[in-house]
Design a protein around this motif. Structure first.
Motif, PDB file in Angstrom:
ATOM      1  N   SER A   1     -49.064 -18.582 -44.669  1.00 19.65           N
ATOM      2  CA  SER A   1     -47.767 -19.215 -44.454  1.00 19.65           C
ATOM      3  C   SER A   1     -46.670 -18.178 -44.262  1.00 19.65           C
ATOM      4  N   LEU A   2     -46.690 -17.137 -45.079  1.00 18.79           N
ATOM      5  CA  LEU A   2     -45.695 -16.076 -44.924  1.00 18.79           C
ATOM      6  C   LEU A   2     -45.863 -15.372 -43.585  1.00 18.79           C
ATOM      7  N   LEU A   3     -47.092 -15.194 -43.154  1.00 18.39           N
ATOM      8  CA  LEU A   3     -47.358 -14.593 -41.854  1.00 18.39           C
ATOM      9  C   LEU A   3     -46.904 -15.521 -40.729  1.00 18.39           C
ATOM     10  N   GLY A   4     -47.219 -16.797 -40.830  1.00 20.71           N
ATOM     11  CA  GLY A   4     -46.806 -17.758 -39.812  1.00 20.71           C
ATOM     12  C   GLY A   4     -45.302 -17.937 -39.753  1.00 20.71           C
ATOM     13  N   GLY A   5     -44.625 -17.795 -40.884  1.00 25.09           N
ATOM     14  CA  GLY A   5     -43.174 -17.901 -40.905  1.00 25.09           C
ATOM     15  C   GLY A   5     -42.484 -16.812 -40.117  1.00 25.09           C
ATOM     16  N   LEU A   6     -43.154 -15.698 -39.898  1.00 30.67           N
ATOM     17  CA  LEU A   6     -42.588 -14.605 -39.111  1.00 30.67           C
ATOM     18  C   LEU A   6     -42.522 -14.934 -37.625  1.00 30.67           C
ATOM     19  N   LEU A   7     -43.350 -15.872 -37.174  1.00 32.53           N
ATOM     20  CA  LEU A   7     -43.404 -16.210 -35.759  1.00 32.53           C
ATOM     21  C   LEU A   7     -42.248 -17.136 -35.393  1.00 32.53           C
ATOM     22  N   PRO A   8     -41.649 -16.933 -34.227  1.00 31.49           N
ATOM     23  CA  PRO A   8     -40.556 -17.824 -33.819  1.00 31.49           C
ATOM     24  C   PRO A   8     -41.051 -19.260 -33.661  1.00 31.49           C
TER      25      PRO A   8
ATOM     26  N   TYR B   1     -36.600 -18.389 -41.667  1.00 33.16           N
ATOM     27  CA  TYR B   1     -37.936 -17.942 -42.070  1.00 33.16           C
ATOM     28  C   TYR B   1     -38.500 -18.745 -43.238  1.00 33.16           C
ATOM     29  N   LEU B   2     -37.739 -18.873 -44.317  1.00 34.68           N
ATOM     30  CA  LEU B   2     -38.266 -19.498 -45.537  1.00 34.68           C
ATOM     31  C   LEU B   2     -38.665 -20.961 -45.334  1.00 34.68           C
ATOM     32  N   PRO B   3     -37.821 -21.812 -44.724  1.00 36.18           N
ATOM     33  CA  PRO B   3     -38.281 -23.195 -44.505  1.00 36.18           C
ATOM     34  C   PRO B   3     -39.500 -23.272 -43.588  1.00 36.18           C
ATOM     35  N   ARG B   4     -39.568 -22.394 -42.599  1.00 34.15           N
ATOM     36  CA  ARG B   4     -40.718 -22.396 -41.692  1.00 34.15           C
ATOM     37  C   ARG B   4     -41.985 -22.018 -42.451  1.00 34.15           C
ATOM     38  N   ALA B   5     -41.892 -21.031 -43.349  1.00 34.50           N
ATOM     39  CA  ALA B   5     -43.054 -20.640 -44.154  1.00 34.50           C
ATOM     40  C   ALA B   5     -43.456 -21.764 -45.109  1.00 34.50           C
ATOM     41  N   ILE B   6     -42.485 -22.462 -45.672  1.00 31.85           N
ATOM     42  CA  ILE B   6     -42.787 -23.583 -46.572  1.00 31.85           C
ATOM     43  C   ILE B   6     -43.483 -24.719 -45.806  1.00 31.85           C
ATOM     44  N   PHE B   7     -43.028 -24.994 -44.585  1.00 34.77           N
ATOM     45  CA  PHE B   7     -43.683 -26.022 -43.774  1.00 34.77           C
ATOM     46  C   PHE B   7     -45.103 -25.610 -43.399  1.00 34.77           C
ATOM     47  N   TYR B   8     -45.298 -24.332 -43.104  1.00 34.03           N
ATOM     48  CA  TYR B   8     -46.659 -23.847 -42.843  1.00 34.03           C
ATOM     49  C   TYR B   8     -47.549 -24.082 -44.068  1.00 34.03           C
ATOM     50  N   PHE B   9     -47.024 -23.767 -45.256  1.00 33.69           N
ATOM     51  CA  PHE B   9     -47.800 -23.945 -46.479  1.00 33.69           C
ATOM     52  C   PHE B   9     -48.155 -25.406 -46.690  1.00 33.69           C
ATOM     53  N   GLY B  10     -47.195 -26.290 -46.482  1.00 39.03           N
ATOM     54  CA  GLY B  10     -47.466 -27.723 -46.618  1.00 39.03           C
ATOM     55  C   GLY B  10     -48.489 -28.214 -45.615  1.00 39.03           C
TER      56      GLY B  10
ATOM     57  N   PRO C   1     -32.124 -38.402 -30.490  1.00 44.24           N
ATOM     58  CA  PRO C   1     -33.080 -37.293 -30.645  1.00 44.24           C
ATOM     59  C   PRO C   1     -34.276 -37.706 -31.510  1.00 44.24           C
ATOM     60  N   THR C   2     -35.429 -37.141 -31.198  1.00 42.58           N
ATOM     61  CA  THR C   2     -36.603 -37.383 -32.028  1.00 42.58           C
ATOM     62  C   THR C   2     -36.458 -36.596 -33.326  1.00 42.58           C
ATOM     63  N   LEU C   3     -37.259 -36.955 -34.320  1.00 44.59           N
ATOM     64  CA  LEU C   3     -37.179 -36.260 -35.603  1.00 44.59           C
ATOM     65  C   LEU C   3     -37.616 -34.803 -35.474  1.00 44.59           C
ATOM     66  N   SER C   4     -38.515 -34.518 -34.536  1.00 45.78           N
ATOM     67  CA  SER C   4     -38.920 -33.132 -34.342  1.00 45.78           C
ATOM     68  C   SER C   4     -37.761 -32.304 -33.777  1.00 45.78           C
ATOM     69  N   LEU C   5     -36.925 -32.894 -32.922  1.00 44.98           N
ATOM     70  CA  LEU C   5     -35.744 -32.174 -32.437  1.00 44.98           C
ATOM     71  C   LEU C   5     -34.717 -31.984 -33.555  1.00 44.98           C
ATOM     72  N   LEU C   6     -34.622 -32.955 -34.431  1.00 48.38           N
ATOM     73  CA  LEU C   6     -33.694 -32.821 -35.551  1.00 48.38           C
ATOM     74  C   LEU C   6     -34.154 -31.761 -36.550  1.00 48.38           C
ATOM     75  N   ALA C   7     -35.451 -31.495 -36.597  1.00 51.29           N
ATOM     76  CA  ALA C   7     -35.987 -30.491 -37.519  1.00 51.29           C
ATOM     77  C   ALA C   7     -35.850 -29.075 -36.977  1.00 51.29           C
ATOM     78  N   ASP C   8     -35.568 -28.925 -35.694  1.00 47.12           N
ATOM     79  CA  ASP C   8     -35.467 -27.588 -35.101  1.00 47.12           C
ATOM     80  C   ASP C   8     -34.477 -26.669 -35.815  1.00 47.12           C
ATOM     81  N   PRO C   9     -33.259 -27.109 -36.140  1.00 46.87           N
ATOM     82  CA  PRO C   9     -32.345 -26.187 -36.833  1.00 46.87           C
ATOM     83  C   PRO C   9     -32.872 -25.754 -38.204  1.00 46.87           C
ATOM     84  N   LEU C  10     -33.590 -26.643 -38.869  1.00 45.35           N
ATOM     85  CA  LEU C  10     -34.163 -26.296 -40.165  1.00 45.35           C
ATOM     86  C   LEU C  10     -35.260 -25.249 -40.020  1.00 45.35           C
ATOM     87  N   LEU C  11     -36.052 -25.357 -38.955  1.00 48.74           N
ATOM     88  CA  LEU C  11     -37.170 -24.437 -38.747  1.00 48.74           C
ATOM     89  C   LEU C  11     -36.760 -23.109 -38.123  1.00 48.74           C
ATOM     90  N   ASP C  12     -35.467 -22.923 -37.862  1.00 52.98           N
ATOM     91  CA  ASP C  12     -34.998 -21.648 -37.323  1.00 52.98           C
ATOM     92  C   ASP C  12     -35.061 -20.529 -38.351  1.00 52.98           C
TER      93      ASP C  12
END
Length: 134
Positions: free
Chosen positions: A28-35, A114-123, A101-112
């Protein structure tokens, strides 16, 4: 009298949560590094998903027992999922991303970040692992 064919095989050491959760945390930490939504992230997700699908289909991971019947609380879990699917499909069908907007578009600012993106990868990894174990 011993019956070795009736013996229940123990789970391999690498499938235990004490081993898998640190591996998932590292991945997850590794995946969070990816844009977010980049080619590298898509290849990373596809590769991890393919490995987990292979593990699930290959019988290399011990299965959890299947419940005999579904619990009464299942409807309360299906209700939010149904609402999510309804809104996602209806906003996608309208085709107007600006006003609806779809919910995936609404999640884009959150996934910008690193930490939330890594948490989503972990989940995602732990949820997919739960499906592999079924």
């Amino acid at each position: 009298m011993d019956h070795p064919e009736l013996a229940v095989p123990s789970a391999p050491a690498w499938t235990r949560p004490a081993v898998m959760l640190p591996i998932f945390a590292f991945l997850s930490l590794l995946g969070g590094l990816l844009p977010s939504f980049s080619l590298e992230a898509n290849i990373y997700v596809f590769t991890l998903g393919a490995v987990m699908m292979y593990l699930g289909l290959s019988q290399r991971v011990p299965r959890k027992p299947t419940p005999r019947r579904l619990s009464r609380g299942l409807a309360w879990w299906l209700l939010p999922v149904g609402v999510f699917v309804f809104f996602e499909l209806s906003t996608f069908a309208v085709g107007d991303d600006k006003n609806y907007p779809t919910l995936s578009l609404l999640a884009d600012p959150l996934l910008d970040d690193y930490l939330p993106r890594a948490i989503f990868y972990f989940g995602w990894l732990t949820g997919f692992w739960g499906l592999v174990r079924r």
